[in-house]
Design a protein around this motif. Structure first.
Motif: not given
Length: 275
Positions: A166-167, A172-173, A211-218, A222-233
Motif C-alpha cells: 500500500g503506501p 530490508p534491515s 539502510m532504512a535511515d538512508m532511504v528515509r533521508a533520500y 526528493i520530496g516524497r512522503r509515506g512510511p518506510i518500514l524496516e523488515v529483517p530478511l
C-alpha cells in the motif's frame, strides 16, 4: 593486438604522468561506468564503450572482438537487475567468460573488474553472480585486478519503492557503508593506469549507516512522503545484511564523500529546479 604497457613520462610541470592508452568500459553507461568513461577521457585515454548501442552484446559476445582491437585494458562495471541467484550467475558468468575469451583473442593486457565487499562471504542473490565473476577472473588467462567496494550512495534510491505494501515502502534491515560512485570511478581509472595488481585494497565509504535511515533521508530529499518500514530478511543473506558482513574491514581504503553530502546535493538540485 593491445597497445604496449604504459610508461611514465614527465609533463611540462615536472610530474610523472601516464602515456595515454586505450581502455574499454563494459557497463560504461551505468552509475559508475559513465564516470569511468568521463575520467579516463579527461586523463587523455581513448575510451571504447562496450554497449548494445555500439553493437556489442556482452551476454552473447556478439561484436566484442571488433571493439577490443587495440584495447590495452578492459574495465568491467556491468550489473544486472535481479535478486535471483541463478539469474545473477547466468549473467555474470556469461559476460565474464565472453570478455575473457575476446581479450585473449585480441591480446588485451589487463582485465579490471569492480566487485562487492562481502560477495564471497554472502554469495546469495545478486552477490552469487559477483562471487562467480571473481572466480572466473582470478582463474582466467588474462592478467587481472579486482576492486571490491561497498554499495554506492545511489543504492538507497534503488531500494526506495522497490517493495511496497500500500503506501508503505519496505526496506530490508541492513547496515551499509555507502561510497560515492565517482570516487569508485577514480580508483578504477587509477588501477587501469597502474596495470594488473590482483586483489587490491577494498574501497568503502566513510561511515556506517542503517539502510532504512538512508532511504528515509533520500525520500525526504526528493520530496516524497509515506512510511518506510524496516523488515529483517530471513536466512543467511538476511543475517549478512544486518551484521555488517557487507561493510568494509579495517584495512580498507575509505572515500571522503558522506551520504549526507550526496543527499544534500539532491536537495539543492531539486530546490534550484523548482526555483
Amino acid at each position: 593486438m593491445a597497445l604496449a604497457p604504459q610508461e611514465n613520462v614527465d609533463d611540462p610541470e615536472g610530474r610523472d604522468t601516464m602515456m595515454p592508452t586505450t581502455i574499454a568500459v563494459a557497463g560504461g553507461t551505468g552509475a559508475v561506468g559513465h564516470h569511468v568513461v568521463d575520467i579516463a577521457r579527461e586523463r587523455g585515454h581513448e575510451v571504447v564503450v562496450l554497449a548494445r548501442a555500439a553493437g556489442v552484446d556482452l551476454t552473447s559476445g556478439r561484436g566484442l572482438a571488433e571493439r577490443l582491437e587495440g584495447v590495452a585494458t578492459v574495465v568491467d562495471v556491468t550489473s544486472v537487475s535481479t535478486q535471483a541467484d541463478a539469474a545473477s550467475r547466468r549473467f555474470f558468468g556469461a559476460v565474464t567468460q565472453n570478455l575473457l575469451d575476446a581479450e585473449v583473442a585480441c591480446g588485451v593486457d589487463h582485465h579490471l573488474v569492480l566487485s562487492i565487499v562481502g560477495s564471497d562471504l554472502a554469495p546469495f542473490g545478486y552477490y552469487a553472480g559477483k562471487a562467480l565473476q571473481e572466480e572466473r577472473v582470478s582463474a582466467g588467462p588474462v592478467p587481472w585486478t579486482i576492486l571490491r567496494t561497498t554499495q554506492f550512495h545511489e543504492f538507497a534510491a534503488q531500494i526506495y519503492g522497490r517493495v511496497r505494501l500500500g503506501p508503505i515502502s519496505i526496506v530490508p534491515s541492513m547496515i551499509s557503508q555507502p561510497v560515492a560512485a565517482i570516487e569508485v570511478a577514480r580508483r578504477l581509472v587509477d588501477l587501469a593506469e597502474i596495470g594488473p595488481q590482483g586483489r587490491v585494497a577494498d574501497l568503502a565509504g566513510p561511515e556506517r549507516l542503517r539502510m532504512a535511515d538512508m532511504v528515509r533521508a533520500y525520500a525526504a530529499a526528493i520530496g516524497r512522503r509515506g512510511p518506510i518500514l524496516e523488515v529483517p530478511l530471513p536466512g543467511k543473506f538476511g543475517t549478512a545484511l544486518r551484521n555488517g558482513t557487507l561493510t568494509a574491514a579495517p584495512a580498507a581504503d575509505l572515500g571522503s564523500e558522506t551520504f549526507g553530502e550526496w543527499v544534500g546535493d539532491i536537495r539543492r538540485h531539486r530546490a534550484e529546479t523548482a526555483g
